[in-house]
Each structure stands twice: as C-alpha cells, then as structure tokens.
Design a protein around this motif. Structure first.
Motif, PDB file in Angstrom:
ATOM      1  N   GLN A  24       0.840  -1.206   0.000  1.00 35.62           N
ATOM      2  CA  GLN A  24       0.000   0.000   0.000  1.00 35.62           C
ATOM      3  C   GLN A  24       0.871   1.251   0.000  1.00 35.62           C
ATOM      4  N   LYS A  25       1.939   1.220   0.814  1.00 38.98           N
ATOM      5  CA  LYS A  25       2.830   2.391   0.878  1.00 38.98           C
ATOM      6  C   LYS A  25       3.440   2.674  -0.496  1.00 38.98           C
ATOM      7  N   SER A  26       3.852   1.615  -1.201  1.00 40.31           N
ATOM      8  CA  SER A  26       4.508   1.845  -2.491  1.00 40.31           C
ATOM      9  C   SER A  26       3.522   2.435  -3.496  1.00 40.31           C
ATOM     10  N   ILE A  27       2.255   2.052  -3.417  1.00 43.78           N
ATOM     11  CA  ILE A  27       1.241   2.612  -4.331  1.00 43.78           C
ATOM     12  C   ILE A  27       1.000   4.080  -3.989  1.00 43.78           C
ATOM     13  N   VAL A  28       0.879   4.362  -2.707  1.00 42.65           N
ATOM     14  CA  VAL A  28       0.661   5.768  -2.293  1.00 42.65           C
ATOM     15  C   VAL A  28       1.889   6.612  -2.638  1.00 42.65           C
ATOM     16  N   ASP A  29       3.103   6.044  -2.420  1.00 45.32           N
ATOM     17  CA  ASP A  29       4.338   6.773  -2.780  1.00 45.32           C
ATOM     18  C   ASP A  29       4.287   7.204  -4.244  1.00 45.32           C
ATOM     19  N   GLN A  30       3.898   6.266  -5.118  1.00 46.76           N
ATOM     20  CA  GLN A  30       3.888   6.587  -6.557  1.00 46.76           C
ATOM     21  C   GLN A  30       2.849   7.664  -6.872  1.00 46.76           C
ATOM     22  N   LEU A  31       1.660   7.556  -6.273  1.00 46.10           N
ATOM     23  CA  LEU A  31       0.612   8.544  -6.553  1.00 46.10           C
ATOM     24  C   LEU A  31       1.071   9.942  -6.125  1.00 46.10           C
ATOM     25  N   ILE A  32       1.687  10.029  -4.937  1.00 47.83           N
ATOM     26  CA  ILE A  32       2.126  11.338  -4.445  1.00 47.83           C
ATOM     27  C   ILE A  32       3.294  11.859  -5.285  1.00 47.83           C
ATOM     28  N   HIS A  33       4.191  10.963  -5.663  1.00 48.21           N
ATOM     29  CA  HIS A  33       5.330  11.373  -6.483  1.00 48.21           C
ATOM     30  C   HIS A  33       4.860  11.936  -7.828  1.00 48.21           C
ATOM     31  N   ARG A  34       3.901  11.274  -8.456  1.00 47.51           N
ATOM     32  CA  ARG A  34       3.409  11.761  -9.761  1.00 47.51           C
ATOM     33  C   ARG A  34       2.670  13.094  -9.604  1.00 47.51           C
ATOM     34  N   LEU A  35       1.935  13.246  -8.509  1.00 45.98           N
ATOM     35  CA  LEU A  35       1.280  14.538  -8.268  1.00 45.98           C
ATOM     36  C   LEU A  35       2.339  15.631  -8.134  1.00 45.98           C
ATOM     37  N   ASP A  36       3.414  15.316  -7.409  1.00 45.86           N
ATOM     38  CA  ASP A  36       4.523  16.267  -7.247  1.00 45.86           C
ATOM     39  C   ASP A  36       5.094  16.658  -8.606  1.00 45.86           C
ATOM     40  N   GLN A  37       5.283  15.635  -9.467  1.00 44.49           N
ATOM     41  CA  GLN A  37       5.811  15.921 -10.807  1.00 44.49           C
ATOM     42  C   GLN A  37       4.823  16.778 -11.611  1.00 44.49           C
ATOM     43  N   GLY A  38       3.533  16.527 -11.410  1.00 43.87           N
ATOM     44  CA  GLY A  38       2.506  17.305 -12.111  1.00 43.87           C
ATOM     45  C   GLY A  38       2.520  18.781 -11.721  1.00 43.87           C
ATOM     46  N   LEU A  39       3.003  19.068 -10.502  1.00 37.97           N
ATOM     47  CA  LEU A  39       3.075  20.472 -10.032  1.00 37.97           C
ATOM     48  C   LEU A  39       4.149  21.255 -10.784  1.00 37.97           C
ATOM     49  N   SER A  40       5.154  20.519 -11.223  1.00 35.33           N
ATOM     50  CA  SER A  40       6.338  21.178 -11.760  1.00 35.33           C
ATOM     51  C   SER A  40       6.013  22.030 -12.997  1.00 35.33           C
ATOM     52  N   GLY A  41       6.326  23.318 -12.899  1.00 34.96           N
ATOM     53  CA  GLY A  41       6.121  24.232 -14.028  1.00 34.96           C
ATOM     54  C   GLY A  41       4.673  24.635 -14.242  1.00 34.96           C
ATOM     55  N   ARG A  42       3.770  24.273 -13.319  1.00 31.93           N
ATOM     56  CA  ARG A  42       2.358  24.639 -13.511  1.00 31.93           C
ATOM     57  C   ARG A  42       1.839  25.418 -12.309  1.00 31.93           C
ATOM     58  N   LEU A  43       0.951  26.335 -12.591  1.00 31.70           N
ATOM     59  CA  LEU A  43       0.256  27.020 -11.507  1.00 31.70           C
ATOM     60  C   LEU A  43      -0.836  26.078 -10.998  1.00 31.70           C
ATOM     61  N   VAL A  44      -0.771  25.697  -9.707  1.00 34.83           N
ATOM     62  CA  VAL A  44      -1.757  24.768  -9.137  1.00 34.83           C
ATOM     63  C   VAL A  44      -2.237  25.314  -7.792  1.00 34.83           C
ATOM     64  N   ARG A  45      -3.533  25.513  -7.660  1.00 32.08           N
ATOM     65  CA  ARG A  45      -4.071  26.052  -6.399  1.00 32.08           C
ATOM     66  C   ARG A  45      -4.722  24.982  -5.534  1.00 32.08           C
ATOM     67  N   SER A  46      -5.095  23.858  -6.149  1.00 30.89           N
ATOM     68  CA  SER A  46      -5.646  22.782  -5.308  1.00 30.89           C
ATOM     69  C   SER A  46      -5.366  21.433  -5.944  1.00 30.89           C
ATOM     70  N   ILE A  47      -5.399  20.406  -5.092  1.00 25.69           N
ATOM     71  CA  ILE A  47      -5.271  19.033  -5.562  1.00 25.69           C
ATOM     72  C   ILE A  47      -6.581  18.324  -5.232  1.00 25.69           C
ATOM     73  N   GLN A  48      -7.151  17.666  -6.224  1.00 23.72           N
ATOM     74  CA  GLN A  48      -8.458  17.044  -6.049  1.00 23.72           C
ATOM     75  C   GLN A  48      -8.325  15.540  -6.300  1.00 23.72           C
ATOM     76  N   LEU A  49      -8.687  14.743  -5.298  1.00 25.58           N
ATOM     77  CA  LEU A  49      -8.574  13.283  -5.395  1.00 25.58           C
ATOM     78  C   LEU A  49      -9.967  12.683  -5.523  1.00 25.58           C
ATOM     79  N   SER A  50     -10.126  11.725  -6.441  1.00 28.03           N
ATOM     80  CA  SER A  50     -11.432  11.065  -6.569  1.00 28.03           C
ATOM     81  C   SER A  50     -11.252   9.634  -7.053  1.00 28.03           C
ATOM     82  N   GLY A  51     -12.343   8.869  -7.046  1.00 28.38           N
ATOM     83  CA  GLY A  51     -12.294   7.452  -7.424  1.00 28.38           C
ATOM     84  C   GLY A  51     -12.080   6.598  -6.184  1.00 28.38           C
ATOM     85  N   GLY A  52     -12.511   5.336  -6.266  1.00 28.59           N
ATOM     86  CA  GLY A  52     -12.539   4.452  -5.100  1.00 28.59           C
ATOM     87  C   GLY A  52     -11.260   4.387  -4.288  1.00 28.59           C
ATOM     88  N   VAL A  53     -10.089   4.382  -4.948  1.00 22.81           N
ATOM     89  CA  VAL A  53      -8.822   4.255  -4.199  1.00 22.81           C
ATOM     90  C   VAL A  53      -8.571   5.509  -3.349  1.00 22.81           C
TER      91      VAL A  53
END
Ligand code: KG4
Ligand code: ZN
Length: 356
Positions: free
Chosen positions: A253-282
């Motif tokens: 579970q930790k490794s799955i959460v690590d990857q999700l957070i890491h990709r979100l971090d990468q998504g922030l790079s170079g973009r203006l982001v004011r909120s993060i929105q999580l959805s879907g069963g997981v």
C-alpha cells in the motif's frame, strides 16, 4: 432544475437526485458486493443481471428519499462509458425509456468526469487551476483543470490501475473482492518498511503511472516466501492474519501511495496549481488521504476529496457532471450508444496552458 443521475458502469447500481447544481436530495447505491466477492473480481454477465434487478428499485428509493415523483424530474444524466458494455446498457436504456416517457432531455456522462465532479459537489470552494487525480479500480489518471469543465490529461497508467493492483494482490491472498478496503484496514498493523518495492521508471520519460511491476514483485514475494491464502473470514481480525502478510500489505500500500504522491509532485512542476483534487474508489484510502494532505498542505496547496459515500461509484457524481453538460446546452439523441472505452471530454487547450 431537478436532475436524476444514473450509474451502472461496473458493479454498483446507483440513482441520485440533484436540485440545481449542488443540492443533493438523495443518493442510493445498490452494491453487488456479495455477488462478486468470492470470485475475486467483477463477473460482467452477473453484473448486468444484477443491474437489471436493481435499477427500478434504486430509482424508486432515490425519488422516495427526495420526496419527489417521476413528474418532478426535469432531466436525466446517465453514465455512457467507460465501463462494462452490458452493465452500461442497462442504465442507458433505462434512462432513454424514462426520458422518452416523461418528455424530458437526457445526457450521457463520462464516468471519469463524474468522479472529477464528485469533488466539487461537496467542495464548491476548491480553487483552480487544479491537479485532479482519478484513481479507481479501472483508472489511474492525472488531469490539469483550469475550471470545472476545462480538463486536460497529463498522465495515465501504462498498465494496471492502482485499484486493480490492490484487488489482484488481495485475490491472490484469498481476501476476496474488492481488495482495497481490506488492505487499507489491515495495512496499519504491518511494517511498511518490511518489503521494499521500487518506484517504476518510465523509460519514455513521459509522466505516467505503472503498477504492474510492483504487482509482479508482490506475487514473486508471495511465491518465494511460501505465503498461502488466509482462511475465510480471517481478514475481520488482524490477529488471525500472519504478521508477514500484514507487513506485505503495509509495504505494498505504501509503495502505491508513494507513486501517486510522487506523480502529483511531478505534475506540479512548471504549472500554476491552487488545489489538488482526489477522486475514485482508491482515494478512500486512509494512508493516501492523510499523506496527500500532509505533503501538499505543507507546500500551501489545499487537498480536496469527496466524502466516502461519494468517492466510490455513485450517481450523485453523474448527476453533477450531467448538470454541467446540460447547462452548456448539451442534449443527447435517442441513438446515443454505450461506449466501454469512452474518452474523457472535453479535451480543450486550457486558458492557463496557453499562458505556460
Ligand atoms: O471508483 P470505484 O468504486 O469503481 C471504479 O470506477 O473502478 O473504485 C473501486 C476501487 C476498487 O479497486 C477498490 O479496491 C478500491 O476502489 N478501493 C480502495 C478503498 N476503497 C475502495 N482502495 C484503497 N483503499 C480503500 N479504502
Ligand atoms: Zn468509478
């Protein structure tokens, strides 16, 4: 305006009534948990049959709880795809029949747009631009949104969805379906550092998710260590689950959460982001919710997710996304087809990206 939402894309039959764009009057979900549990996954033919059995009941319940009748409805929003074609057909055919008989419009809704809309239904103050992570049993995708309707995909999974990876390990360990909630519950009793899973390297260099590597690594670990499926009912009590299995679940579970957070971090790079929105069963997952809040709020970015009832499949989110389509003047025709691979719309270049 009173909108009836209908959802039948996978293994939940759901109906909800939404007044205007934000007042949820009722939301009813008939789960097929007991039908599919022992199979370790959704059996498509059984799912279609259950939808047929349940759809009239969930609509009647949704109307009764909202204290309304069929005649009060102004429009119908129904999941058009993606999903299991036989399952989708039940909701879509019902929606067309009801819309025709009442003489009201109906719109087809993309299930993923529904998950995205579920966040805003309960958090109307969430700010844009936003990164939206849809993470479920069938999908793991990251979107950049400049408004509730301007969505562009930044990343998707190259193989399994995160929920699928959780469900498959749980199935191998004899823990039934769906596996995500069981793993979430048991992981807190294990040592998340016991088994090491590495973050996948995406050779193309694109922003993407991948879960098949860690799934295969977990399967290898189970075989190498001679781990056998747990006894029926043992998952109700962590003391009846071997410590080695608890450690594996926590690490996985930790490794799955690590990857999700890491990709979100990468998504922030170079973009203006004011909120993060999580959805879907997981995104029901307690470790994901807690770590995402801690990690991004430290960076000054608010993290939003729906209540647990609106995080797994439901029809309130379909009604909410449908209202956005109806308000933009969209109406569907009687020849609208269920589309098991429906792509997310609208894929528009967003105003913020034009500035990038
Ligand atoms: O959104 P959803 O109900 O259906 C799809 O659109 O796929 O998501 C179902 C997925 C399943 O894979 C299930 O195991 C996972 O969501 N799930 C969870 C949790 N609750 C449901 N995964 C991790 N932790 C949870 N608490
Ligand atoms: Zn879903």
């Amino acid at each position: 305006m009173i909108t009836l939402g209908l959802e039948s894309s996978c293994d939940d039959t759901a109906a909800a009534i939404l007044e205007n764009s934000d007042q949820l009057l009722s939301s009813v979900v008939a789960s097929q948990f007991s039908t599919h549990h022992d199979f370790g996954g959704v059996v498509p033919e059984l799912a279609s049959r259950e939808h047929i059995n349940n759809i009239c009941y969930v609509v009647a319940q949704a109307l009764a709880r909202a204290e309304l009748t069929f005649q009060s409805l102004d429009a119908i929003a129904v999941t058009q795809g993606p999903g299991l074609v036989g399952a989708l057909l039940v909701g879509l055919t019902y929606a067309k029949g009801l819309a025709f008989s009442l003489g009201i419009p109906f719109v087809g809704v993309n299930h993923l747009q529904g998950h995205i809309a579920s966040v805003l239904l309960e958090n109307p103050a969430a700010e844009f631009p936003a990164l939206s992570l849809v993470v479920s049993g069938g999908h793991t995708s990251l979107y950049y949104m400049t408004s509730a309707t301007e969505t562009r995909q930044l990343a998707r999974t190259l193989d399994d969805a995160a929920g699928e990876a959780l469900d498959k390990l749980a199935k191998l360990l004899g823990m039934g379906y769906p596996g995500g909630p069981v793993i979430d519950r048991l992981a807190e009793y294990g040592n998340a550092k016991a088994v090491s899973f590495s973050l996948p390297k995406i050779s193309s260099g694109e922003l993407a998710f991948s879960f098949s590597g860690i799934k295969s690594a977990a399967v290898r670990y189970v075989l190498q260590q001679g781990i056998v499926p747990v006894k029926k009912g043992a998952t109700d009590d962590p003391e009846r689950v071997p410590p080695q299995v608890l450690d594996l679940l926590a690490s996985y579970q930790k490794s799955i959460v690590d990857q999700l957070i890491h990709r979100l971090d990468q998504g922030l790079s170079g973009r203006l982001v004011r909120s993060i929105q999580l959805s879907g069963g997981v995104s029901c997952n307690s470790e994901l919710r807690q770590r995402a809040r801690e990690h991004f709020e430290r960076k000054g970015i608010q993290v939003y997710y729906p209540s647990l009832e609106l995080t797994t499949d439901n029809a309130a989110m379909i009604a909410a996304a449908g209202v956005l389509r109806l308000r933009s003047g969209h109406r569907d025709d009687w020849d609208l087809q269920a589309d098991p691979n429906l792509a997310l719309y609208p894929v528009l270049p967003t105003s913020a990206e034009k500035k990038e």
